[in-house]
Design a protein around this motif. Structure first.
Motif: not given
Length: 403
Positions: A208-210, A103-104, A89-93, A375-378
């Motif tokens: 703004n959460s994790e 998102y990561v 899933k895509d989640v907030t960081r 590594k996450k780009q951007g």
């Protein structure tokens, strides 16, 4: 007369059986995987009371609600000896970049099982590594898992062999369902909001959460989602429009019907304890006005409701959240197959003060471990490079699909 047996010296090729990791085939593997799950009885500890997990006839049940998912089995000598599941899933960081959530892509590992007869042979390691390879193919940034802090075998595997690191230790709070109804404050109004409104509210609260999932809409529209409820003081009720915002004082909660996927069972309890629990149920059922804190029959498989998306704001909101939790308890009370209400929250989250629970059934640290895959780009360079070792937010969203 005697016979003499002479052994000829000829090379003998020994067949070496290897462990094969492959994707689960529902038609071919279902019965064998179900039997493996029964053999493992997750959570059992000799000599101590423990909760055992029972899947309900669908090996894919715990990952069906992920849009991207996989289940793998380990095969040895034609027999399934291990299994693992994963969802993406895509989640907030936990931080924003240019006022937008970051998102990561996060993968969740769950349901790792190895047959008791085939443990200590590296099968679990092979399963996890194979799942990680699949995650890399899907361009996953991080992968994580949850385990009990007392589960030494799991901790040794993930932390010491596979280089996962401790990410956080949320608190799991368990409230047994009593025969009597729990009170709702007379000054509290409880409003059920539709999924689209709930999605909008949660988007504002948890941006703004994790670990807040980007596909929150699919969770709120799932058949396992029993509703999102907002508690507000009655004095705000007439002026409050859920489509326009939130009142200055409120609490919010969603309920997930976990009992449709798997059940729990408490084992290792003495006969005397069972008899005392039975007595409490009988007294509570026949004299509910006494409000006896009875213990339901947890010694056979039971279901539970999971509370998620819990948040409160404003003076007096602790009381609103307590009323919401009592409301969820009463929902569970009306469901004969439900024996507990469970919530998981960050240790530092003030909402934990308002959630009724029994310390005997709860546990203070549920260990989450995480590993960075690529590594996450951007991402803004000012942010920590490795999220798995730098928890950054005071808010944590616990996805009901993960529990």
């Amino acid at each position: 007369m005697s016979l003499k047996i002479v052994a000829e010296k000829s090379p003998i090729k020994k067949s070496v059986e290897v462990v094969v990791i492959r994707e689960y085939d529902e038609k071919k593997d279902k019965e064998e995987v179900e039997e493996l799950e029964r053999q493992c009885e997750f959570g059992q500890q000799q000599g101590n009371p423990s909760l055992i997990t029972h899947l309900l006839g669908d090996p894919l049940g715990r990952i069906r609600h992920f849009s991207t998912r996989i289940m793998m089995v380990a095969e040895f000598g034609g027999e399934i000896v291990g299994v693992i599941r994963g969802g993406i899933k895509d989640v907030t960081r936990g931080k924003k970049a240019a006022d937008l959530p970051v998102y990561v892509k996060l993968a969740y590992i769950l349901g790792l099982r190895v047959s008791p007869m085939h443990r200590q042979k590296g099968i679990a390691t092979k399963l996890v590594k194979k799942l990680e390879e699949w995650c890399k193919e899907k361009e996953v940034d991080y992968v994580y898992m949850m385990t009990d802090c007392a589960n030494e075998a799991s901790i040794n595997l993930f932390n010491y062999k596979l280089n996962y690191t401790k990410f956080c230790t949320p608190t799991v709070l368990v409230q047994p369902v009593h025969a009597h109804r729990k009170p709702i404050s007379s000054g509290t109004a409880i409003v059920r909001v539709p999924p689209l409104v709930a999605e909008s509210i949660y988007g504002r609260i948890f941006t703004n959460s994790e670990c807040f999932p980007k596909d929150i809409g699919s969770i709120l529209s799932s058949k396992l989602h029993l509703g999102t409820f907002v508690g507000v003081p009655k004095k705000y009720l007439q002026k409050w429009d859920p489509l326009k915002g939130l009142p200055p004082c409120f609490a919010i909660m969603s309920v997930w019907n976990t009992k449709e996927i798997y059940q729990l069972q408490l084992k290792g309890v003495s006969k005397l304890t069972k008899a005392c629990c039975l007595g409490s149920r009988v007294l509570d059922a026949h004299m509910p006005w006494l409000k006896v804190p009875s213990i339901p029959n947890m010694f056979k498989p039971f279901g539970f409701y999971f509370l998620y998306g819990l948040h409160l704001e404003g003076k007096g909101s602790l009381g609103l959240m307590k009323s919401l939790c009592n409301f969820a308890h009463n929902m569970a009370r009306d469901d004969v197959a439900c024996a507990a209400v469970v919530a998981e929250v960050a240790q530092w989250d003030p909402v934990s003060e308002a959630i009724p629970h029994w310390k005997r059934f709860s546990w203070s640290e549920d260990l989450w471990c995480m590993k960075k895959l690529q590594k996450k780009q951007g991402i803004d360079d000012s942010q920590p490079l490795d999220w798995s070792t730098s928890s950054s937010s005071s808010m944590l969203f616990v996805d009901p699909r993960d529990f």
